[in-house]
Design a protein around this motif. Structure first.
Motif, mmCIF file in Angstrom:
data_model
loop_
_atom_site.group_PDB
_atom_site.id
_atom_site.type_symbol
_atom_site.label_atom_id
_atom_site.label_comp_id
_atom_site.label_asym_id
_atom_site.label_seq_id
_atom_site.Cartn_x
_atom_site.Cartn_y
_atom_site.Cartn_z
ATOM 1 N N TRP A 424 -1.207 7.803 36.036
ATOM 2 C CA TRP A 424 -0.113 6.608 37.228
ATOM 3 C C TRP A 424 0.906 7.814 38.525
ATOM 4 O O TRP A 424 0.446 8.451 38.217
ATOM 5 C CB TRP A 424 1.028 6.631 36.212
ATOM 6 N N PRO A 425 1.486 7.286 39.167
ATOM 7 C CA PRO A 425 1.925 7.942 39.967
ATOM 8 C C PRO A 425 2.552 8.664 39.962
ATOM 9 O O PRO A 425 3.528 10.411 40.772
ATOM 10 C CB PRO A 425 1.593 6.958 41.008
ATOM 11 N N ALA A 426 3.238 8.263 38.390
ATOM 12 C CA ALA A 426 4.650 9.100 38.528
ATOM 13 C C ALA A 426 5.192 9.056 37.356
ATOM 14 O O ALA A 426 4.931 7.791 36.742
ATOM 15 C CB ALA A 426 6.070 8.639 39.444
ATOM 16 N N PRO A 427 6.394 9.835 36.436
ATOM 17 C CA PRO A 427 6.498 10.029 34.860
ATOM 18 C C PRO A 427 8.208 8.421 35.385
ATOM 19 O O PRO A 427 8.216 7.696 36.221
ATOM 20 C CB PRO A 427 7.071 10.927 35.066
ATOM 21 N N LEU A 428 7.956 8.274 33.398
ATOM 22 C CA LEU A 428 8.816 7.072 33.804
ATOM 23 C C LEU A 428 10.714 7.359 34.044
ATOM 24 O O LEU A 428 11.265 8.662 33.684
ATOM 25 C CB LEU A 428 8.521 6.893 32.013
ATOM 26 N N LYS A 429 11.154 6.521 34.057
ATOM 27 C CA LYS A 429 12.578 6.820 34.888
ATOM 28 C C LYS A 429 13.131 7.467 33.527
ATOM 29 O O LYS A 429 13.687 6.649 32.437
ATOM 30 C CB LYS A 429 13.161 5.321 35.255
ATOM 31 N N PHE A 430 13.999 8.105 33.704
ATOM 32 C CA PHE A 430 15.246 8.563 32.860
ATOM 33 C C PHE A 430 16.253 9.065 33.368
ATOM 34 O O PHE A 430 16.656 9.338 34.241
ATOM 35 C CB PHE A 430 15.086 9.870 32.300
ATOM 36 N N SER A 431 17.637 9.368 33.188
ATOM 37 C CA SER A 431 18.989 10.193 33.275
ATOM 38 C C SER A 431 18.762 11.142 33.235
ATOM 39 O O SER A 431 18.663 11.805 32.099
ATOM 40 C CB SER A 431 20.308 9.358 32.099
ATOM 41 N N PRO A 432 19.080 11.986 34.216
ATOM 42 C CA PRO A 432 18.734 13.585 34.599
ATOM 43 C C PRO A 432 19.449 14.583 33.713
ATOM 44 O O PRO A 432 19.510 15.590 33.267
ATOM 45 C CB PRO A 432 19.799 13.707 35.986
ATOM 46 N N ALA A 436 20.874 7.993 27.795
ATOM 47 C CA ALA A 436 20.171 6.697 28.901
ATOM 48 C C ALA A 436 20.931 6.328 29.567
ATOM 49 O O ALA A 436 21.251 5.682 28.886
ATOM 50 C CB ALA A 436 19.047 6.533 27.883
ATOM 51 N N ALA A 437 21.234 6.125 30.364
ATOM 52 C CA ALA A 437 21.932 5.040 31.661
ATOM 53 C C ALA A 437 21.201 3.533 31.679
ATOM 54 O O ALA A 437 19.916 3.497 31.268
ATOM 55 C CB ALA A 437 22.239 5.407 32.572
ATOM 56 N N PRO A 438 22.424 2.693 31.311
ATOM 57 C CA PRO A 438 20.946 0.990 31.819
ATOM 58 C C PRO A 438 20.272 1.537 32.874
ATOM 59 O O PRO A 438 20.635 1.817 33.943
ATOM 60 C CB PRO A 438 22.090 0.497 32.398
ATOM 61 N N GLY A 439 19.412 0.630 32.621
ATOM 62 C CA GLY A 439 18.103 0.760 33.286
ATOM 63 C C GLY A 439 17.143 2.152 33.848
ATOM 64 O O GLY A 439 16.072 1.530 34.241
ATOM 65 N N THR A 440 17.372 2.694 32.560
ATOM 66 C CA THR A 440 16.612 3.872 32.465
ATOM 67 C C THR A 440 15.200 3.130 30.862
ATOM 68 O O THR A 440 15.708 2.543 30.791
ATOM 69 C CB THR A 440 16.618 4.576 32.074
ATOM 70 N N THR A 441 14.529 3.912 31.701
ATOM 71 C CA THR A 441 13.299 3.517 29.976
ATOM 72 C C THR A 441 13.698 3.819 28.689
ATOM 73 O O THR A 441 14.052 2.708 27.743
ATOM 74 C CB THR A 441 12.269 4.848 29.899
ATOM 75 N N GLU A 442 14.547 4.219 28.343
ATOM 76 C CA GLU A 442 14.757 4.803 27.370
ATOM 77 C C GLU A 442 16.042 3.130 26.684
ATOM 78 O O GLU A 442 15.642 2.184 25.399
ATOM 79 C CB GLU A 442 15.324 5.122 26.396
ATOM 80 N N ARG A 443 16.912 2.858 28.137
ATOM 81 C CA ARG A 443 17.636 1.465 27.311
ATOM 82 C C ARG A 443 17.302 0.226 28.261
ATOM 83 O O ARG A 443 17.645 -0.280 26.395
ATOM 84 C CB ARG A 443 18.895 1.610 28.520
ATOM 85 N N VAL A 444 16.033 -0.003 28.557
ATOM 86 C CA VAL A 444 14.889 -1.125 29.188
ATOM 87 C C VAL A 444 14.683 -0.897 27.414
ATOM 88 O O VAL A 444 14.764 -2.730 27.109
ATOM 89 C CB VAL A 444 14.327 -0.547 29.834
ATOM 90 N N VAL A 445 13.834 -0.454 26.832
ATOM 91 C CA VAL A 445 12.942 -0.549 25.781
ATOM 92 C C VAL A 445 14.034 -0.707 24.328
ATOM 93 O O VAL A 445 13.738 -1.585 23.765
ATOM 94 C CB VAL A 445 12.296 0.547 25.345
ATOM 95 N N LEU A 446 15.145 -0.253 24.302
ATOM 96 C CA LEU A 446 15.561 -0.222 23.414
ATOM 97 C C LEU A 446 16.870 -1.820 23.157
ATOM 98 O O LEU A 446 17.282 -2.591 22.073
ATOM 99 C CB LEU A 446 16.796 0.684 22.815
ATOM 100 N N ASP A 447 17.238 -1.702 24.358
ATOM 101 C CA ASP A 447 17.879 -3.393 24.633
ATOM 102 C C ASP A 447 17.417 -4.643 24.228
ATOM 103 O O ASP A 447 17.570 -5.332 23.459
ATOM 104 C CB ASP A 447 18.553 -3.095 25.245
ATOM 105 N N ALA A 448 15.384 -4.392 24.815
ATOM 106 C CA ALA A 448 14.752 -5.392 25.239
ATOM 107 C C ALA A 448 14.573 -5.457 23.387
ATOM 108 O O ALA A 448 14.261 -6.571 22.149
ATOM 109 C CB ALA A 448 14.084 -5.637 25.382
#
Length: 455
Positions: A424-432, A436-448
């Motif tokens: 992949w060209p880059a890692p998965l998005k996260f809160s620095p 985890a903020a909305p729209g980051t990997t953890e939130r997308v996965v857990l919310d869905a």
């Protein structure tokens, strides 16, 4: 509602012919190919469960991973047989690292082992044989006579591994779903699951189903029925040392004996129909918006720098070649697709997540979901690691950034991390920082996932 079942096991251990390639997957480095050595045979197993409203199909296979295009090819061949409902078909990989290389995209055999174009072409030919075998196995199982059964679920415990990323989650739950014939209450089939990387054997050239295969043999020999293993959220779960052929037997025996003891004791929960199935594909964000031309230029410059500063023998050099080819051609991927799936039954929810999901997701979903929940991973397709926010934040500070996918720059794939091998060209998005903020990997996965589990 009456439930009926059919089960079929295929020994698909590759041999030449009909398999054009015997290249092996699971470990990077020097080219690794099988030359006819087999320790434990590799199985593909299919189970059909019919709740009176049409068949639901599980296919599990001893292979390290299935890339997206292979998953889609198998699914397109199977879904017409199950009412064209994606939720009615589920694939699970055991994640044994002692099986064949399937697919030529993620992981990438050139990046991982510097294979030649002819070798890569042979892997593609083998992949086509594999796809046809899996579709045929499902077709044959669907055509079999079905036995009316009752289903029962139970959880046990076994300790055969540890959390290699230093996280507090050491998953030790043993999941078991058994089928008993309604005619005489005799045992018909055992489905069991555990979360641990299937790497107990270590890196050699033997085909081997690793500890899941050893556990399956223990159960089948003791109980006289077919047993099917389903992998869990094992992205950070490592089998106990030392790794070697003997450890395959040791750990498989511990796991298998626990399942046998569970079957021979009480405490089972009845599982009933109807079975409701759901399937959804998430789009996980990357740390970089590669829809932005300026971001693509920065990526191109970064990967060009790697070509200038690394030797061709380096994984990251070959990964940079692949990234630059994509920039010049089809373009870099902008999201990371992630199928999730649920089978909802009376008394049990089975929740299946694609990719190498880390344990924190299983823990959080189990803690917030009422009733019995069996979390599976390596489901349908495996194209990388899905870590929670904390591991993604840590980057190279934990295990050289392997599970995070970056080392010292979160905008580029880390050298010798999963984002390089898959690639992949880059890692998965996260809160620095912080949660985890909305729209980051953890939130997308857990919310869905939570939304699907609440359907």
């Amino acid at each position: 509602m009456p439930i009926s079942m059919s089960v079929k096991t295929l020994d698909y251990t590759p041999a030449y012919p009909p398999y054009p390639s015997l290249w092996m997957a699971g470990y990077g480095g020097a080219p690794r190919g099988n030359q006819g050595l087999v320790d434990r045979r590799l199985r593909a197993q299919c189970i059909v469960i019919d709740d009176g409203a049409g068949p639901k199909v599980m296919l599990r296979v001893d292979v390290v991973s299935i890339p997206r295009y292979v998953h889609q090819a198998i699914r397109s061949g199977v879904t017409p047989m199950v009412d064209d409902h994606d939720g009615n078909f589920l694939i699970i990989c055991s994640h044994t690292h002692s099986g064949p290389f399937i697919g030529t995209t993620r992981p990438n055999p050139y990046v991982m082992m510097s294979l030649t174009p002819a070798d890569v072409s042979a892997i593609e030919d083998t992949t086509n044989v594999f796809i046809a075998q899996m579709i045929e196995l499902v077709e044959q199982t669907l055509a079999m006579a079905r036995t009316q059964v009752t289903l029962w679920y139970k959880e046990g415990n076994a300790s055969i591994g540890y959390n290699r990323a230093g996280e507090p989650n050491d998953l030790s739950t043993v999941n078991a779903l058994i089928a008993r014939r309604t005619s005489d209450n005799g045992l018909h089939t055992v489905l069991f699951g555990y979360a641990c990387h299937a790497v107990a054997r270590g890196n050699d050239r033997y085909f081997c189903s690793d500890f899941p295969g050893a556990a399956t043999d223990v159960i089948s020999n003791a109980l006289g029925v077919q047993a099917l293993f389903f992998q869990g959220a094992a992205g950070d779960q490592e089998p106990n040392d030392p790794h070697g052929p003997g450890q395959v037997t040791n750990l498989g025996t511990i796991l298998g004996n626990e399942v046998v003891a569970m079957v021979n004791s009480g405490g089972w929960t009845a599982v009933t129909g109807p079975i409701s199935t759901y399937y959804e594909e998430l789009s996980l964000p990357l740390t970089v918006d590669l829809g932005d031309p300026a971001a693509v230029i920065r990526a191109r410059n970064s990967y060009s720098d790697r070509l200038d500063n690394l030797p061709p023998s380096d994984f990251a050099y070959r990964h940079a070649e692949v990234m630059l080819e994509e920039i010049a051609g089809v373009g870099l991927p902008r999201v990371f697709p992630m199928p999730i799936q649920r089978w909802k039954m009376g008394g049990l929810n089975i929740f299946a997540m694609s990719h190498e999901v880390l344990s924190e997701y299983a823990v959080k979903l189990r803690n917030q979901t009422p009733g019995k929940l069996w979390v599976m991973a390596y489901a349908n397709e495996t194209e990388g690691y899905v870590a929670a926010n904390g591991i993604l934040q840590d980057g190279g500070a934990v295990r050289w950034g392997y599970e995070a996918g970056w080392v010292d720059n979160p905008d580029i794939s880390g050298e010798a991390t999963w984002t390089t091998f898959y690639p992949w060209p880059a890692p998965l998005k996260f809160s620095p920082s912080g949660p985890a903020a909305p729209g980051t990997t953890e939130r997308v996965v857990l919310d869905a996932s939570t939304a699907m589990l609440n359907l």
